[in-house]
Scaffold this motif. Structure first.
Motif, PDB file in Angstrom:
ATOM      1  N   SER A  60      13.003  51.729  27.040  1.00 51.26           N
ATOM      2  CA  SER A  60      12.221  52.970  26.983  1.00 51.26           C
ATOM      3  C   SER A  60      12.664  53.974  28.042  1.00 51.26           C
ATOM      4  N   SER A  61      13.468  53.507  28.994  1.00 52.69           N
ATOM      5  CA  SER A  61      13.876  54.351  30.117  1.00 52.69           C
ATOM      6  C   SER A  61      15.248  54.992  29.927  1.00 52.69           C
TER       7      SER A  61
ATOM      8  N   LYS B 120      17.723  57.488  27.347  1.00 46.19           N
ATOM      9  CA  LYS B 120      17.559  58.536  26.339  1.00 46.19           C
ATOM     10  C   LYS B 120      17.842  58.039  24.926  1.00 46.19           C
TER      11      LYS B 120
ATOM     12  N   TYR C  47       8.872  58.173  19.430  1.00 49.01           N
ATOM     13  CA  TYR C  47       9.014  58.248  20.892  1.00 49.01           C
ATOM     14  C   TYR C  47       7.991  59.226  21.454  1.00 49.01           C
ATOM     15  N   HIS C  48       7.396  58.825  22.580  1.00 49.69           N
ATOM     16  CA  HIS C  48       6.426  59.690  23.264  1.00 49.69           C
ATOM     17  C   HIS C  48       6.842  59.823  24.721  1.00 49.69           C
ATOM     18  N   ASP C  49       6.990  61.062  25.192  1.00 46.01           N
ATOM     19  CA  ASP C  49       7.436  61.298  26.563  1.00 46.01           C
ATOM     20  C   ASP C  49       6.359  60.910  27.574  1.00 46.01           C
ATOM     21  N   TYR C  50       6.807  60.440  28.710  1.00 43.14           N
ATOM     22  CA  TYR C  50       5.895  59.973  29.758  1.00 43.14           C
ATOM     23  C   TYR C  50       5.123  61.133  30.379  1.00 43.14           C
ATOM     24  N   GLU C  51       3.815  60.942  30.567  1.00 39.72           N
ATOM     25  CA  GLU C  51       2.960  61.972  31.164  1.00 39.72           C
ATOM     26  C   GLU C  51       2.179  61.439  32.357  1.00 39.72           C
TER      27      GLU C  51
ATOM     28  N   ASP D  53       2.985  62.065  17.883  1.00 37.60           N
ATOM     29  CA  ASP D  53       4.329  61.497  17.991  1.00 37.60           C
ATOM     30  C   ASP D  53       4.471  60.242  17.134  1.00 37.60           C
TER      31      ASP D  53
ATOM     32  N   ARG E 107       8.175  56.387  26.429  1.00 39.26           N
ATOM     33  CA  ARG E 107       9.320  56.562  27.325  1.00 39.26           C
ATOM     34  C   ARG E 107       8.935  56.304  28.786  1.00 39.26           C
ATOM     35  N   ASN E 108       9.814  55.563  29.472  1.00 43.57           N
ATOM     36  CA  ASN E 108       9.628  55.236  30.890  1.00 43.57           C
ATOM     37  C   ASN E 108       8.360  54.424  31.135  1.00 43.57           C
TER      38      ASN E 108
END
Length: 262
Positions: free
Chosen positions: A126-127, A129, A148-152, A167, A177-178
């Motif tokens: 997940s870390s 690209k 994929y969902h970006d880290y918040e 997403d 992600r991350n």
């Protein structure tokens, strides 16, 4: 299994509460046995039949218990907000941890089970690209089927739920992600099998890319064909009353950690 969501129509959709409790407790034990738990954090949730007044009900682990301590009898019943409806042993739940799960359950009525993990391999994949690559037969199952969902930050913000659902869409696998991974299943059994397959796919990718040799991803058409083969097999299982793979997993849990049924 169809990795795009749709309503369950087979016997799995008619499981009793006792069966759902047994399967969910077994799921916690399996994840612990496979080293995929993260202390008392992360969750596996399961949808129960609606209450007498139509109230939405879900099962969640008692907060503070390790995954190998979860049993059918100590699972906590919560509503869609994480508020407790029934807590047999008074442990309570990590309501903030249910944030993602409740959003998925309420938006996706086919998601009978939502399983979220923070494993070394899952977090590693997940870390990067590129996410999960179709490098082999295992990972080909997920070809074109991962959102994929970006880290918040730690997922405590209720507003983030809308973005997670957007997403995820109609898919059943979400790479946070991350952060880690999340899978949805039309049954607990399906979610566990999917999570195990995703984990070994991530492990294989980490191993392959660590060799210092040239990766050889599958051609898109072959990966898509393989994903379809997996999908049809899982669809057939969910539409029947027989799941030999899940039965074998339950027998394994029976031998290694039989107290889950209590």
């Amino acid at each position: 299994m169809s990795l795009g969501g749709h309503e369950a129509t087979g016997p799995r959709s008619a499981q009793s509460e006792a069966e759902i409790r047994r399967d969910l407790a077994a799921a916690y034990r399996v994840i612990a046995m496979k080293g995929m738990d993260d202390g008392i954090y992360t969750h596996i949730s399961a949808r129960l039949p609606d209450g007498p007044s139509g109230q939405k009900r879900f099962l969640l682990n008692p907060f503070g218990m390790s995954f190998d301590e979860v049993t059918a009898g100590n699972l906590v019943t919560v509503d869609e907000s994480g508020a407790i409806l029934d807590d047999p042993h008074g442990y309570g739940v990590n309501a903030a941890g249910f944030t993602i799960h409740s959003a998925v359950h309420m938006a996706r009525h086919d998601a009978a089970c939502v399983l979220h993990t923070h494993t070394v391999a899952g977090v590693a994949v997940s870390s990067v690209k590129e996410g999960l690559l179709s490098l082999n037969q295992w990972s080909a199952q997920f070809h074109g089927a991962i959102a994929y969902h970006d880290y918040e930050g730690i997922a405590l913000d209720l507003e983030e739920r809308e973005r997670i659902i957007a997403d995820l869409g109609a898919l059943n696998v979400l790479m946070l992600r991350n952060h880690g991974t999340l899978v949805c299943g039309r049954s607990v059994a399906e979610a566990v099998k999917l999570a195990l397959n995703l984990e070994r796919s991530c492990k294989a990718q980490v191993a392959a890319l660590s060799m210092g040799l040239t990766p050889d991803p599958l051609p898109d058409d072959i990966a898509a064909h393989t994903a379809g083969q997996y999908a049809r097999a899982y669809d057939k299982t969910e539409a029947s009353d027989s799941d030999p793979e899940w039965d074998a997993i339950l027998r394994q849990v029976d031998r290694a950690s039989p107290g889950y049924k209590n």
